[in-house]
Design a protein around this motif. Structure first.
Motif, mmCIF file in Angstrom:
data_model
loop_
_atom_site.group_PDB
_atom_site.id
_atom_site.type_symbol
_atom_site.label_atom_id
_atom_site.label_comp_id
_atom_site.label_asym_id
_atom_site.label_seq_id
_atom_site.Cartn_x
_atom_site.Cartn_y
_atom_site.Cartn_z
ATOM 1 N N GLU A 1 0.803 -1.221 0.000
ATOM 2 C CA GLU A 1 0.000 0.000 0.000
ATOM 3 C C GLU A 1 0.841 1.278 0.000
ATOM 4 N N LYS A 2 2.000 1.246 0.628
ATOM 5 C CA LYS A 2 2.812 2.459 0.761
ATOM 6 C C LYS A 2 3.289 2.993 -0.591
ATOM 7 N N ALA A 3 3.199 2.164 -1.626
ATOM 8 C CA ALA A 3 3.692 2.582 -2.941
ATOM 9 C C ALA A 3 2.637 3.328 -3.762
ATOM 10 N N ALA B 1 -4.893 1.101 -3.572
ATOM 11 C CA ALA B 1 -5.604 2.347 -3.229
ATOM 12 C C ALA B 1 -6.937 2.122 -2.521
ATOM 13 N N LYS B 2 -7.218 0.896 -2.113
ATOM 14 C CA LYS B 2 -8.495 0.604 -1.467
ATOM 15 C C LYS B 2 -8.695 1.474 -0.229
ATOM 16 N N GLY B 3 -9.872 2.103 -0.156
ATOM 17 C CA GLY B 3 -10.210 2.913 1.007
ATOM 18 C C GLY B 3 -9.624 4.306 1.000
ATOM 19 N N ASP B 4 -8.800 4.620 0.017
ATOM 20 C CA ASP B 4 -8.184 5.951 -0.056
ATOM 21 C C ASP B 4 -9.080 6.850 -0.916
ATOM 22 N N LYS B 5 -9.984 7.553 -0.257
ATOM 23 C CA LYS B 5 -11.003 8.347 -0.954
ATOM 24 C C LYS B 5 -10.384 9.389 -1.882
ATOM 25 N N GLU B 6 -9.325 10.025 -1.402
ATOM 26 C CA GLU B 6 -8.701 11.094 -2.192
ATOM 27 C C GLU B 6 -8.080 10.540 -3.477
ATOM 28 N N LEU B 7 -7.383 9.420 -3.350
ATOM 29 C CA LEU B 7 -6.738 8.828 -4.517
ATOM 30 C C LEU B 7 -7.780 8.252 -5.481
ATOM 31 N N LEU C 1 -10.952 0.324 -10.926
ATOM 32 C CA LEU C 1 -11.996 1.002 -10.156
ATOM 33 C C LEU C 1 -13.013 0.005 -9.616
ATOM 34 N N GLY C 2 -13.318 -1.014 -10.413
ATOM 35 C CA GLY C 2 -14.225 -2.051 -9.936
ATOM 36 C C GLY C 2 -13.659 -2.764 -8.720
ATOM 37 N N LYS C 3 -12.372 -3.095 -8.759
ATOM 38 C CA LYS C 3 -11.746 -3.786 -7.630
ATOM 39 C C LYS C 3 -11.681 -2.884 -6.399
ATOM 40 N N LEU C 4 -11.490 -1.584 -6.617
ATOM 41 C CA LEU C 4 -11.485 -0.650 -5.491
ATOM 42 C C LEU C 4 -12.875 -0.558 -4.861
ATOM 43 N N GLY C 5 -13.895 -0.696 -5.701
ATOM 44 C CA GLY C 5 -15.265 -0.855 -5.201
ATOM 45 C C GLY C 5 -15.901 0.335 -4.547
ATOM 46 N N ASP C 6 -15.397 1.548 -4.809
ATOM 47 C CA ASP C 6 -15.963 2.721 -4.151
ATOM 48 C C ASP C 6 -17.222 3.203 -4.894
ATOM 49 N N PRO C 7 -18.321 3.466 -4.172
ATOM 50 C CA PRO C 7 -19.567 3.901 -4.824
ATOM 51 C C PRO C 7 -19.417 5.152 -5.689
ATOM 52 N N SER C 8 -18.437 6.003 -5.377
ATOM 53 C CA SER C 8 -18.247 7.234 -6.155
ATOM 54 C C SER C 8 -17.869 6.934 -7.610
ATOM 55 N N SER C 9 -17.360 5.733 -7.868
ATOM 56 C CA SER C 9 -16.945 5.371 -9.223
ATOM 57 C C SER C 9 -18.110 4.882 -10.080
ATOM 58 N N PHE C 10 -19.227 4.555 -9.456
ATOM 59 C CA PHE C 10 -20.336 3.921 -10.178
ATOM 60 C C PHE C 10 -20.815 4.741 -11.374
ATOM 61 N N PRO C 11 -21.155 6.042 -11.211
ATOM 62 C CA PRO C 11 -21.658 6.792 -12.365
ATOM 63 C C PRO C 11 -20.632 6.949 -13.485
#
Length: 394
Positions: free
Chosen positions: A98-100, A128-134, A167-177
């Protein structure tokens, strides 16, 4: 016995500490050698680290990415830098270091080479999982690529496919649209497949995410969200009914002067009304009545077909509500008045009204069903009116 157990535990702790120390020393040794080595030897060091399949080599791979960043001006003139990038990114993906992630993102922005960008964005899909900003930064990049494609230019489709998968693997709802937009832009089948897969990987309430598209996105995407919702096996019938109701509301009340957009709103209504009818979603009765009114008007103006009007009538029959029976009775009164005045009639439409009033069985229609039998209709219509009368519940 107790002393023996304590002794064994102490030995295990000591050996574990030594093993951890050894691992740390090994990684530090790799890093020192990497720092002083020539470019060719740096590549060999990374390859050797990769062959070891050790999950502790993350700091070394990050060092390699940072080394490439520090020499970014040489990337296009010496392919060995890109070789370093690819090896490091692929290994970071495997061990989820993750640090990379920030260095990887920075390099992704700098180096536009497809063969480098794909492993970099793939690594971000893990790190980048869980990193909202990234994730928001990746979303913005993907949104910009969609915009470029809309202008008629062709972006790097291989990287786009990899980014959508990430983005699918990151799974954040913000990516859906954003992924949904990519699905419906006319990209290649490879990208469409990646987008469909990614959409179902997004965490969160699938119904709410589709409703978000229907409420907030352009009309063409609203229509596609409705189609996806009705075809989805992830949604219950009640969810689909709610989505169809929302879509029908938007289709009825969207104001636009654009002819193509008006056509899309009608298509949204037709899809929604079928879904509502199939599920007998009675909560949508007021909207189904509005839809019938609009469809009658459109049919009269030659905009809509008779098939759509028959579907609108059938939907009210499926509602099972008093309000639906009142509206169909009013329509029967209108049709009867035309017949009385000798204006002629369409037997399919009148039969549809009569059959659905019979299905509803509401006594509000009694007088007008009775009256229908005395007008100058054919036998089939009179028989249908009588049958509807017999279905009335008192």
């Amino acid at each position: 016995m107790r002393k023996t157990f304590l002794f064994i535990m102490i030995l295990l702790t000591v050996f574990t500490g030594l093993y951890a120390q050894d691992k740390s020393k090994i990684v530090e040794s790799f890093k020192r050698n990497f720092a002083i080595a020539s470019l060719d030897v740096k590549i060999q060091i990374l390859q050797d680290a990769a062959k070891s399949k050790s999950g502790d080599m993350g700091p070394l791979y990050l060092q390699a990415i940072d080394f490439v960043l520090d020499n970014s001006s040489l990337i296009t003139t010496d392919l060995r830098f890109r070789q370093l990038s690819v090896i490091a990114a692929e290994e970071i993906s495997k061990i989820d270091y993750e640090k990379a992630k920030y260095s990887i993102w920075k390099l992704f922005q700098i180096d536009k080479e497809t063969t480098v960008r794909i492993p970099l964005i793939t690594a971000l899909g893990v790190t980048a999982k869980g990193d909202k900003e990234l994730i928001e930064s990746i979303n913005k990049w993907m949104e910009d690529e969609n915009t470029i494609f809309k202008t008629g230019k062709v972006p790097d489709l291989q990287v786009i496919a990899a980014a959508i998968s990430a983005l699918g693997k990151l799974g954040d709802p913000s990516s859906f649209p954003i992924i949904f937009n990519a699905l419906n832009l006319g990209y290649s089948d490879v990208i469409k497949t990646a987008a469909k897969t990614a959409l179902f990987e997004i965490k969160g309430n699938f119904k709410d995410m589709l409703l978000g598209i229907i409420k907030n996105e352009p009309l063409t995407e609203k229509k596609q969200a409705l189609i996806m919702a009705m075809a989805s096996d992830k949604l219950q019938d009640d969810d689909k009914g709610e989505i169809a109701e929302q879509a029908l509301d938007i289709g009825l009340h969207t104001v636009t002067q654009d002819a193509l957009e008006k056509q899309v709103t009608r298509e949204i209504r037709y899809i929604a009304i079928r879904a509502i009818s199939e599920r007998k979603w009675s909560k949508a009765t007021p909207l189904a009545i509005e839809h019938l009114n609009a469809t009658i008007e459109e049919y009269g103006r030659g905009i809509g077909t008779k098939g759509y009007l028959l579907e609108a009538i059938a939907c009210l029959g499926d509602m099972g509500t008093h309000e639906a029976a009142v509206r169909l009775t009013q329509y029967l009164v209108l049709l009867n008045s035309y017949t009385e005045k000798g204006k002629g009639y369409d037997s399919q439409i009148i039969l549809a009204v009569l059959n659905n009033l019979g299905k509803l069985g509401d006594k509000v229609a009694f007088d007008d069903l009775m009256y229908t039998q005395y007008l100058n209709y054919g036998n089939s219509i009179k028989k249908t009116a009588k049958k509807a009368l017999n279905n009335i519940k008192w």
